[in-house]
Design an enzyme around this catalytic site. Sequence first.
Site, PDB file in Angstrom:
ATOM      1  N   GLY A 148      -6.324  50.700  42.167  1.00  0.00           N
ATOM      2  CA  GLY A 148      -6.614  49.952  40.477  1.00  0.00           C
ATOM      3  C   GLY A 148      -5.291  48.659  41.101  1.00  0.00           C
ATOM      4  N   CYS A 149      -5.692  47.728  39.625  1.00  0.00           N
ATOM      5  CA  CYS A 149      -5.251  46.748  39.656  1.00  0.00           C
ATOM      6  C   CYS A 149      -3.642  46.805  38.836  1.00  0.00           C
ATOM      7  CB  CYS A 149      -5.428  45.301  40.049  1.00  0.00           C
ATOM      8  SG  CYS A 149      -6.215  45.262  38.140  1.00  0.00           S
ATOM      9  N   ASN A 150      -4.590  47.192  36.911  1.00  0.00           N
ATOM     10  CA  ASN A 150      -3.013  47.893  36.254  1.00  0.00           C
ATOM     11  C   ASN A 150      -2.669  48.747  37.165  1.00  0.00           C
ATOM     12  OD1 ASN A 150      -4.427  46.121  34.376  1.00  0.00           O
ATOM     13  ND2 ASN A 150      -6.224  47.202  34.447  1.00  0.00           N
ATOM     14  N   ALA A 151      -2.902  49.850  37.699  1.00  0.00           N
ATOM     15  CA  ALA A 151      -1.935  51.180  38.380  1.00  0.00           C
ATOM     16  C   ALA A 151      -1.115  50.578  39.218  1.00  0.00           C
ATOM     17  CB  ALA A 151      -3.189  51.855  38.946  1.00  0.00           C
ATOM     18  N   THR A 153       0.382  47.789  38.830  1.00  0.00           N
ATOM     19  CA  THR A 153       1.764  46.524  38.568  1.00  0.00           C
ATOM     20  C   THR A 153       2.590  47.962  37.824  1.00  0.00           C
ATOM     21  OG1 THR A 153      -0.833  45.297  38.209  1.00  0.00           O
ATOM     22  CG2 THR A 153       2.064  44.795  37.353  1.00  0.00           C
TER      23      THR A 153
END
Lengths: 342, 342, 342, 342
Positions: A148-151, A153
């Site tokens: 995931g993109c948030n994951a 980061t």
Amino acid sequence: MTCKIAIIGASGYTGAELLRLIATHPDMEIAALAANSKAGQTIAQVFPFLRHLDLPKLVTWEEIDFSGIDLCFCALPHKTSQEVISKLPTHLKIVDLSADFRLRDPAAYEKWYGNPHAAVEMQKEAVYGLTEFYRDAIRDARLVAGTGCNAATGQYILRPLISDKVIGFKDIILDLKCAVSGAGRSLKENLLHAEMSEGTNAYAVGGTHRHLGEFDQEFSALAGEEVRVQFTPHLIPANRGILATCYVSGDAQAVHATLVKAYAGEPFIEVLPFGETPSTHDVRGSNFCHIGVTGDRIDGRAIIVAALDNLTKGSSGQALQNANLMLGLDETAGLMLAPCFP
Amino acid sequence: MTCKIAIIGASGYTGAELLRLIATHPDMEIAALAANSKAGQTIAQVFPFLRHLDLPKLVTWEEIDFSGIDLCFCALPHKTSQEVISKLPTHLKIVDLSADFRLRDPAAYEKWYGNPHAAVEMQKEAVYGLTEFYRDAIRDARLVAGTGCNAATGQYILRPLISDKVIGFKDIILDLKCAVSGAGRSLKENLLHAEMSEGTNAYAVGGTHRHLGEFDQEFSALAGEEVRVQFTPHLIPANRGILATCYVSGDAQAVHATLVKAYAGEPFIEVLPFGETPSTHDVRGSNFCHIGVTGDRIDGRAIIVAALDNLTKGSSGQALQNANLMLGLDETAGLMLAPCFP
Amino acid sequence: MTCKIAIIGASGYTGAELLRLIATHPDMEIAALAANSKAGQTIAQVFPFLRHLDLPKLVTWEEIDFSGIDLCFCALPHKTSQEVISKLPTHLKIVDLSADFRLRDPAAYEKWYGNPHAAVEMQKEAVYGLTEFYRDAIRDARLVAGTGCNAATGQYILRPLISDKVIGFKDIILDLKCAVSGAGRSLKENLLHAEMSEGTNAYAVGGTHRHLGEFDQEFSALAGEEVRVQFTPHLIPANRGILATCYVSGDAQAVHATLVKAYAGEPFIEVLPFGETPSTHDVRGSNFCHIGVTGDRIDGRAIIVAALDNLTKGSSGQALQNANLMLGLDETAGLMLAPCFP
Amino acid sequence: MTCKIAIIGASGYTGAELLRLIATHPDMEIAALAANSKAGQTIAQVFPFLRHLDLPKLVTWEEIDFSGIDLCFCALPHKTSQEVISKLPTHLKIVDLSADFRLRDPAAYEKWYGNPHAAVEMQKEAVYGLTEFYRDAIRDARLVAGTGCNAATGQYILRPLISDKVIGFKDIILDLKCAVSGAGRSLKENLLHAEMSEGTNAYAVGGTHRHLGEFDQEFSALAGEEVRVQFTPHLIPANRGILATCYVSGDAQAVHATLVKAYAGEPFIEVLPFGETPSTHDVRGSNFCHIGVTGDRIDGRAIIVAALDNLTKGSSGQALQNANLMLGLDETAGLMLAPCFP
């Protein structure tokens, strides 16, 4: 040696971003593009910004002859992705950009995504695609699951700090500011320009965002004990970029030193000098991640801020980096383009 | 063969854009960077988005040893540029991005810019940098004058139509929508986010914009008679991009055919199928220019719309394309990166 | 005396804008709100920005008891609007914000909107809602048809110039820059923030935009001969605002004098001093329209620029101004709020 | 009874916002406007969006005859403000929008602002302007100090929770997302549209933002012990709005109940139903503050999010609300306008 590439799900933003990056890749050739809802159209019709490229027409994924294909990117919605991937030929290397193979535990998958997994065997085989921490396994993998993109980061900030135990595990807070392209090309009122621009709001408040499944899985494994972070995403009026502000207990200088050491040789992760703060403006359109560490006026508290482009380092750039490893190519090929500023 | 490059005026947007493009150029090496007001600083301090690059520190232009330099880009404000360039060594190839050498006639320069030209001899020698129309002269030039970004956009529409006389010359109207980076990094109230975002206005209304000097010079030369267009620029809340909407009398199909023929072999100019309309979204961050032609419901009237990125095709991309020609390199080197969408 | 008001179609942007304006109206009370697709919800659910207001729940329009209602605003999509309005009780004063009653000629309606009109008798009765030019008829009307927002902007520039014959009628060009809320709350890919922000494009190029039907009807009637303008709308990344740039032949000073005289007593139309140029920033959220006139360097050519807020003066503000007239209230009641800047 | 009002510092954003609000105030008349750097100009020149108002010309503040003035707003930069205010006649009621009279302790002022206070006596007399908590004192005050916009937002969340001791005091984190108009009309590179739009960054990280002086003063007084919060502001690409995300330990339902009770009678503070989340879109241009409370998946942790408009409730709206109290007018006069959405 030119590798032959297919992309399934080429009509969404992550598919388009893959094409943008591969456009200047020296060793990849796009052999097939699938987008079942837009089969028959050209890329120029779906994404006019790619009209200068000589690319195959969109077909359905069932129409693709995979015999000559070396690697396939799947940029489908989750759930659809596992159904399609389970039917692809077994010789094929696959980089999946959906959420379907990120969680190793079928129960965790079902808890966060609401449906039983349709390809449990493949789920076990999949390697988690956070390149800097799974590089060797990715090199040998047949199926890599994009994070995931948030994951991604949050993990760039926290993995080295948890591994080296330089921070407390009980009071980690991740406050994320996320650009709208993370929501994809989906038609929702709150993603309209008229409702998004000039304002911001939190969403999935209180620990309900699905990327928490990844944080739980990865941080608990690293710590050797259950770690639960607080994570609140916010939508900001920008198309690309995630800024993660992380609040931890720990010595700020030790936090900084740990991150500097962890990312010393990494081509895409830049740890700023102590006290400097990154901006999503400075990574837009690129595969770079900038991380800054500052101490708080309260002793024993540190603030770490990370910036990356959700579509590039958070998704399609990561996918390409992993594909390069899987194909034995230069890991940075097609990925060294500088951010687009202003 | 690697060419050694200097940039004077590296702390502005066009200087930064040159560095972004050259970052992936296979045959250029940045040997020196000057920015007199920021001499002593690193590029990472001035433009953090370039911090991954290994670049020389900023110096004053007087400190540069030009003996080993093959080509110098000057990205200075107009007036300063002519003063600096007139003092540079004569062996040096120069691409000037300012307005100083665009007008061949000293009187025209003085009329539009308000001061007598300080390097009249060099002004005569300079080649006008609109690559597609001055390619051979640029190849042999020592000094190439980058065009105005608005001037480039208008000329991509109108030059073939005037040359081939498929439109009337008396009623040409150019209505331009221009992104704010065209104004550079200058500190003005109307360029603040708070005053720019979420709105639009015309400026330099009534034929007072300086790029009209270029239109007058070029169109009159092409037509063999004096041609005066009406030109109104508008500021839009976007960082990159110019959209030119051009209203002419003439047969729309003939207009389209003329443009298709004129740009048939060009790597960066894309004429869309008749009736399609370009968007600045589809060229952002790239060296491409998209042009669309539509007929009006009123017989004998055509509308031509062109889109390009003012910082790339309108300025630094054009400059690099010209430098490639002057140095005998592949004309498209460093310039094939796809637009950044979304 | 407090007038009782109903709004049908209260869940779209123009419905919300009506509520925003009426919130501070001294003489109006919202008695009923309909939105068939969201019946049963509160306004706070549909438009949280209105949560401080004490308003009735949304119902279907069929549920409304119109016996005590003085005036009903219809903010429905065109075609639906005529079907609903033809069934409303005949005692009711109606301000329609759709396109359904703007064109007096059934054939013109069918040509521009693609379907035969379902309420031809009412179409004849409807008064065109451009307040400044139809004020007396509006006062006595039962049904007033709100104008198109682009149509309003163009007419504020051109009506006095055509009436007074100070410009040529054969070469009028209207180049409009329009904010996205003009497209309503409809879910389309090109209205997503990710595809709208940071760029611009033309649409309905070549004389195909429906508001041309209004221009043709009104300008031909004023001129006493057929007048056909060229009109190209552009989408800009802003939520509110239309900027119209109009190119005409005529004496610029005479043009200015004509507009100054035409709008001398008008509370909402401000003609700027000669040579000044308006900005949509300066009218956002208000019922004001700013108009500027400049002469071109080419003799006999004038440029007129007008700015208004498409949701206010271009739609709901106009509707409220007309409702005030129809109800015998102060014409400016609820409409004097200043623009929202920055 | 109409009160006569002066504004010193009328050429900045908070001065303009005061004029926007007072434009529809039934009991206030603008008698004098000062802006020393723009003295001699009209408001229409400085803020064209106010051109429809009949307002006095800008003068220097020394030119104002204060004899007939009832109340003066000072919208000057800090430090300048104390110098000017100390010279104003003592009969005058004053609402100061600068930072100069927010901190009661001269040492705290000097610590956060870097200079000794020039009007220590007045500093003692000033009442802190957070209306809902200082209402009675404000009514009787001669000098009211407007709060910081960030400081207001954080206090709306935390004051009742600290007073009622429903949260822990040792681990309070405030993560703020702030629109750019909070920085005023100052000319800085990072406030240019080209550098702000489409991205975000943290600033004043680590406990260095001056509004912490207000938090420390107010929260410690309420708690009866020293309270130090962590506070990180972020700049977002929007012109108006602050979103504060607050992380606390405590029971979420108790937190919600405490806030509901605290703000039960307040006209401008809206506590949303438990689990709902506010958006800055829904308060833009208005004096409302929306607050939402959610429990975290981690027991004993709550997240509170508040949204307000920094220029209205965070500054000029607050100032007008206080002025209404000081003048014995209706507290909500001029302040009930609905937010501007979309």
